[in-house]
Write a protein that holds these residues in place. Structure first.
Motif, PDB file in Angstrom:
ATOM      1  N   SER A 291      35.496  39.358  38.079  1.00 27.70           N
ATOM      2  CA  SER A 291      35.132  40.611  37.404  1.00 27.70           C
ATOM      3  C   SER A 291      36.032  41.802  37.707  1.00 27.70           C
ATOM      4  O   SER A 291      35.569  42.930  37.813  1.00 27.70           O
ATOM      5  CB  SER A 291      33.682  40.991  37.729  1.00 27.70           C
ATOM      6  OG  SER A 291      32.823  39.929  37.418  1.00 27.70           O
TER       7      SER A 291
ATOM      8  N   ASP B  76      42.277  31.670  48.220  1.00 27.26           N
ATOM      9  CA  ASP B  76      42.097  32.684  47.181  1.00 27.26           C
ATOM     10  C   ASP B  76      40.712  32.588  46.558  1.00 27.26           C
ATOM     11  O   ASP B  76      40.565  32.496  45.334  1.00 27.26           O
ATOM     12  CB  ASP B  76      43.181  32.570  46.096  1.00 27.26           C
ATOM     13  CG  ASP B  76      44.538  33.027  46.595  1.00 27.26           C
ATOM     14  OD1 ASP B  76      44.619  33.523  47.724  1.00 27.26           O
ATOM     15  OD2 ASP B  76      45.515  32.875  45.850  1.00 27.26           O
TER      16      ASP B  76
ATOM     17  N   GLN C 292      49.912  47.765  39.860  1.00 26.06           N
ATOM     18  CA  GLN C 292      50.383  46.405  40.130  1.00 26.06           C
ATOM     19  C   GLN C 292      51.695  46.149  39.423  1.00 26.06           C
ATOM     20  O   GLN C 292      51.854  46.456  38.252  1.00 26.06           O
ATOM     21  CB  GLN C 292      49.324  45.376  39.695  1.00 26.06           C
ATOM     22  CG  GLN C 292      48.154  45.340  40.652  1.00 26.06           C
ATOM     23  CD  GLN C 292      47.137  44.244  40.383  1.00 26.06           C
ATOM     24  OE1 GLN C 292      46.102  44.224  41.031  1.00 26.06           O
ATOM     25  NE2 GLN C 292      47.412  43.349  39.450  1.00 26.06           N
TER      26      GLN C 292
HETATM   27  C1  HEM Z   1      41.079  35.002  44.825  1.00 26.82           C
HETATM   28  C2  HEM Z   1      41.421  35.595  43.735  1.00 26.82           C
HETATM   29  C3  HEM Z   1      40.865  36.927  43.306  1.00 26.82           C
HETATM   30  C4  HEM Z   1      39.608  37.401  43.406  1.00 26.82           C
HETATM   31  C5  HEM Z   1      38.393  36.736  43.939  1.00 26.82           C
HETATM   32  C6  HEM Z   1      39.631  38.718  42.874  1.00 26.82           C
HETATM   33  C7  HEM Z   1      38.533  39.525  42.829  1.00 26.82           C
HETATM   34  C8  HEM Z   1      38.589  40.815  42.486  1.00 26.82           C
HETATM   35  C9  HEM Z   1      37.489  41.672  42.401  1.00 26.82           C
HETATM   36  C10 HEM Z   1      36.090  41.245  42.671  1.00 26.82           C
HETATM   37  C11 HEM Z   1      37.926  42.892  42.036  1.00 26.82           C
HETATM   38  C12 HEM Z   1      37.187  44.189  41.814  1.00 26.82           C
HETATM   39  C13 HEM Z   1      35.897  44.196  41.159  1.00 26.82           C
HETATM   40  C14 HEM Z   1      34.772  44.626  42.086  1.00 26.82           C
HETATM   41  O1  HEM Z   1      34.655  44.206  43.233  1.00 26.82           O
HETATM   42  O2  HEM Z   1      33.955  45.448  41.665  1.00 26.82           O
HETATM   43  C15 HEM Z   1      39.308  42.776  41.907  1.00 26.82           C
HETATM   44  C16 HEM Z   1      40.147  43.750  41.543  1.00 26.82           C
HETATM   45  C17 HEM Z   1      41.329  43.491  40.910  1.00 26.82           C
HETATM   46  N1  HEM Z   1      42.014  42.304  40.899  1.00 26.82           N
HETATM   47 FE1  HEM Z   1      41.429  40.686  41.688  1.00 26.82          FE
HETATM   48  N2  HEM Z   1      40.868  39.013  42.461  1.00 26.82           N
HETATM   49  C18 HEM Z   1      41.643  37.936  42.711  1.00 26.82           C
HETATM   50  C19 HEM Z   1      42.956  37.780  42.437  1.00 26.82           C
HETATM   51  C20 HEM Z   1      43.643  38.647  41.701  1.00 26.82           C
HETATM   52  C21 HEM Z   1      44.984  38.434  41.332  1.00 26.82           C
HETATM   53  C22 HEM Z   1      45.829  37.247  41.734  1.00 26.82           C
HETATM   54  C23 HEM Z   1      45.310  39.487  40.583  1.00 26.82           C
HETATM   55  C24 HEM Z   1      46.621  39.751  39.932  1.00 26.82           C
HETATM   56  C25 HEM Z   1      47.702  39.015  40.079  1.00 26.82           C
HETATM   57  C26 HEM Z   1      44.148  40.338  40.514  1.00 26.82           C
HETATM   58  C27 HEM Z   1      44.041  41.516  39.819  1.00 26.82           C
HETATM   59  C28 HEM Z   1      43.076  42.451  40.084  1.00 26.82           C
HETATM   60  C29 HEM Z   1      43.073  43.780  39.555  1.00 26.82           C
HETATM   61  C30 HEM Z   1      44.071  44.348  38.571  1.00 26.82           C
HETATM   62  C31 HEM Z   1      41.988  44.443  40.110  1.00 26.82           C
HETATM   63  C32 HEM Z   1      41.619  45.892  40.011  1.00 26.82           C
HETATM   64  C33 HEM Z   1      42.260  46.155  41.388  1.00 26.82           C
HETATM   65  C34 HEM Z   1      42.495  47.311  42.187  1.00 26.82           C
HETATM   66  O3  HEM Z   1      42.791  48.365  41.642  1.00 26.82           O
HETATM   67  O4  HEM Z   1      42.395  47.205  43.460  1.00 26.82           O
HETATM   68  N3  HEM Z   1      43.161  39.789  41.210  1.00 26.82           N
HETATM   69  N4  HEM Z   1      39.696  41.508  42.187  1.00 26.82           N
END
Ligand code: HEM
Ligand code: SF4
Ligand SMILES: [Zn+2]
Lengths: 113, 587
Positions: free
Chosen positions: B451, A9, B110
């Motif tokens: 972020s 992760d 989600q």
């Molecule tokens: C390895 C762990 C994780 C990483 C590195 C990560 C990274 C990211 C990044 C970078 C973004 C979007 C921002 C961008 O790229 O501009 C994102 C979106 C998001 N992540 Fe994560 N995330 C991780 C785990 C999680 C987990 C476990 C959750 C919730 C349980 C979560 C919730 C969200 C949400 C709510 C968004 C907006 C998502 C969407 O609509 O696709 N993230 N994540």
């Protein structure tokens, strides 16, 4: 059994023999490290960058920040725990709140995830 | 050497994961061999399932990808029903109860506390109305984002919705693009407001005119994660709408073949863009991945962009009542930190049916829009009691709040986020007065450097940290200022670091007051920040304890669930079986 170690992760945690063992967000006290100018680095672990095995020690290089002075970067190799029973693969994490001594090099560290 | 994850992906990945997932679900949690769990959980992401953090084993976050945030008539009801029936865990959230939906910053949904055993039933229900979780997480085409009022908006030049839908249909479940080195995020918009947020996506289509024809300019390599934020760079390519899928396919194939599969930290296309630059990117695309001559960029509309610009006029978000081009109205409702209880979702589904067409749309600011409301229904709709909590005319502090998942469920998190931001917004609303000409003020809280809440493009950016207070470790936030999008997008300057979380509302209050004192007449907050150096700004922040009370100062990540009565990791009921009963571990 062989010891299987990887970070998952995006470096959120270290898996040792398929068990979630060491997590980001803990504070580690690092002594005699070059990480920053502080006598003891008050290190917030934000991501595991590399993991390796120096049997029975499990080691990692961790991305994070000293919360006293603000210096951020990646640590040298740190022992994060050890496999206490080679048969079952049972792992004991070190007490991260106590003082640790990062090492420049580790013998059997595999540089991959 | 390819990474561990790449090895697992070589064995099983993409569509074929589903049959394994279904088999495990049929037989129950314990049927996943312990020494295969890591590999399967990595793969399940491709089908929208993310294993929750330590202390919550056997529970999953489920992401439903709704392209462009469009939730068609009949779908919202099913989403609410699924949340109500399946998204409850062993403990409740003090602000939101149990069973809720999160509207995300990428126009997805989600759900949390999903049990493996329930997945076949949930998939049946979702798929019966055309919803799905395929590729909502994992290394593939993610949910496509865009202007949430595509096809409805008066500011639109090209209707991007059919193009988004076509991309979704072409690249979801498409084996040629199923296994990419990392996530692939695409934005498309046809309006002159800039609300596609293309600048922070891997691939962006932005409206542009060439030879009198409307189409899209292409940008590549945006993203915010880690401490490496990038704005997408101009590829100097224009495409007509009917060729968008060819260029998108070519670009994602280029990423598939040239992205870094040895080091996941270096895998996103923004790093390949760093290495190659836009000229090489364009020429490789032209020579190897498309079979027609690419046009050079057309004339864009960026100088008209108003979305998230801090300009205080125009269209900084989609909250409020706005006329559509067909004479009906869309009503943008504010959902504080994007979380809505399942009962409220069900009620909103009924209202959308009653007053509009039944369609709703999600925005990239975690809000929800009810579309197609005839003028004569507006008064009655906006007097519905539900809209007291989901207001079309909220306080700027409620309206501008975004928060990610944080320590409640996320492995990577450093601090508690959503409940804290709810408390911040309420306190700020009661205690801080913005200048009268400031109706928009965006505060985004992310629990770590990944972020997800997009902190770098907010007026006030908050990012999870730790510090010590009286020697004890407490949750803290880095504070950044002056980020935003528009013609001239800008990432926040991080000016004040490691502020104890209970001193942040005081810091924002002092900042706003200092801004009011020092600003020139009519100067916007964003311009004000841009004109000052970090030191001057840091002095204006002044962290301070106030009567704001923060119940989450302790290390919430060390709990199994931050709000449980007995939150000790050892007291976790997880993992549990299909009925939610704790399974005793045998080692
Ligand atoms: C390895 C762990 C994780 C990483 C590195 C990560 C990274 C990211 C990044 C970078 C973004 C979007 C921002 C961008 O790229 O501009 C994102 C979106 C998001 N992540 Fe994560 N995330 C991780 C785990 C999680 C987990 C476990 C959750 C919730 C349980 C979560 C919730 C969200 C949400 C709510 C968004 C907006 C998502 C969407 O609509 O696709 N993230 N994540
Ligand atoms: S920003 Fe960090 S803490 Fe928040 S959801 Fe994303 S990965 Fe988790
Ligand atoms: Zn230091």
């Amino acid at each position: 059994m062989t010891t299987d170690v990887h970070q998952l992760d995006d470096g959120a945690w270290i898996s040792v023999n398929d068990s979630r063992e060491v997590n980001v967000s803990d504070l580690w006290l690092l002594a005699r490290s070059d990480f920053c100018g502080c006598e003891t680095t008050d290190f917030l672990a934000e991501g595991f960058v590399k993991v390796g095995v120096d049997y029975p020690d499990i080691q990692a290089r961790i991305a994070g920040q000293c919360i006293s002075c603000g210096e951020s970067g990646v640590t040298d190799w740190l022992t994060v725990g050890r496999v206490v029973d080679p048969d079952s693969g049972e792992f004991h994490g070190v007490v991260h709140e106590s003082v640790h001594f990062p090492e420049k090099r580790t013998r059997l560290a595999s540089p991959e995830e | 050497m390819p990474s561990k994850v790449e090895g697992w992906k070589d064995e099983v990945y993409g569509n074929e994961i589903r049959e394994h997932l279904m088999e495990f679900a049929e037989k129950g949690w314990e049927s996943i061999p312990e020494d295969e769990q890591d590999a399967w959980f990595e793969r399940f992401k491709w089908w929208g399932l993310y294993h929750q953090r330590s202390g919550q084993e056997s529970y999953f976050m489920m992401r439903i990808g709704t392209p462009n945030g469009v939730i068609k008539p009949g779908q919202l009801e099913v989403i609410g029903e699924v949340a109500k029936e399946y998204a409850s865990g062993p403990a409740q959230n003090p602000e939101f109860g149990d069973a809720y939906c999160d509207w995300t910053t990428r126009q997805s949904i989600q759900l949390h506390w999903i049990k493996l055993e329930d997945i076949p039933e949930i998939f049946d229900k979702l798929e019966a109305v055309g919803l799905g979780t395929q590729q909502a997480c994992g290394d593939s085409w993610r949910n496509i984002v865009g202007c949430p009022v595509a096809g409805k908006d008066k500011h639109e030049h090209v209707d991007a919705w059919p193009v988004a839908e076509d991309l979704h249909e072409t690249f979801k479940g498409n084996d040629d693009y199923a296994n990419l080195p990392r996530k692939w995020k695409v934005a498309i918009a046809g309006c002159d407001e800039g609300c596609g947020q293309g600048d922070i996506n891997d691939l962006a289509f932005e409206p542009a005119e060439k030879n009198g024809e409307l189409g899209f300019n292409v940008r590549i390599g945006g993203g915010l994660s880690r401490k490496e934020p990038r704005l997408a760079r101009d590829l100097d390519v224009w495409v007509p709408p009917e060729q968008a899928a060819d260029v998108a396919g070519g670009m994602s194939a280029l990423f598939r073949d040239h992205g870094d599969r040895e080091d996941r930290f270096n895998a996103r296309i923004k790093f390949l863009m760093d290495e190659w630059g836009p000229e090489k990117m364009r020429s490789v695309l032209q020579e190897e991945y498309v079979d027609f001559e690419l046009e050079t960029a057309g004339e864009d509309m960026r100088d008209q962009y108003s979305y998230n610009t801090g300009s205080q006029d125009g269209h900084n978000d989609h909250v409020g009542i706005h006329e559509q081009k067909d004479g009906n109205y869309y009503v943008g409702l504010n959902v504080l930190v994007g979380r809505m209880g399942a009962d409220d979702v069900l009620e909103l589904a009924e209202l959308a049916d009653e007053y509009g067409s039944g369609e709703v749309r999600l925005t990239q600011r975690q809000n929800i829009i009810v579309t197609d409301v005839p003028e004569e229904n507006l008064d009655e709709f906006t007097s519905e009691p539900l809209l007291e909590n989901y207001s079309p005319d909220p306080s700027p502090f409620m309206r501008g709040s975004i928060a990610c998942t944080g320590t409640e469920y996320c492995s990577l998190s450093i601090v508690e986020t959503k409940n804290r931001q709810v408390r911040y917004a309420r306190w700020l609303k009661d205690n801080v007065e913005l200048p009268e000409d400031h109706k928009d003020f965006h505060i985004h809280l992310s629990g770590c450097t990944a972020s997800c809440a997009q902190p770098q493009i907010a007026d006030v950016s908050l990012r999870g940290m730790k510090t010590r207070k009286d020697g004890e470790p407490v949750e803290a936030l880095d504070i950044g200022l002056g980020g935003g999008l528009g013609d001239d997008p800008r990432f926040a300057d991080w000016v004040e670091m490691r502020v104890p979380a209970d001193e942040v509302p005081g810091a924002i209050k002092n900042l706003v007051n200092n801004f009011k004192d020092a600003r020139e007449d009519g100067e916007t907050f964003r311009d004000f920040v841009e004109d000052r150096d970090e030191e001057t700004l840091a002095e204006m922040v002044e962290p301070e304890e106030t009567d704001y009370d923060d119940p989450y100062m302790h290390n919430t990540k060390m709990t199994w669930y931050p709000y449980a009565e007995d939150d000790d990791m050892q007291s976790s009921p997880a993992p549990t079986n299909g009925a939610g009963e704790p399974l005793t571990s045998d080692d």
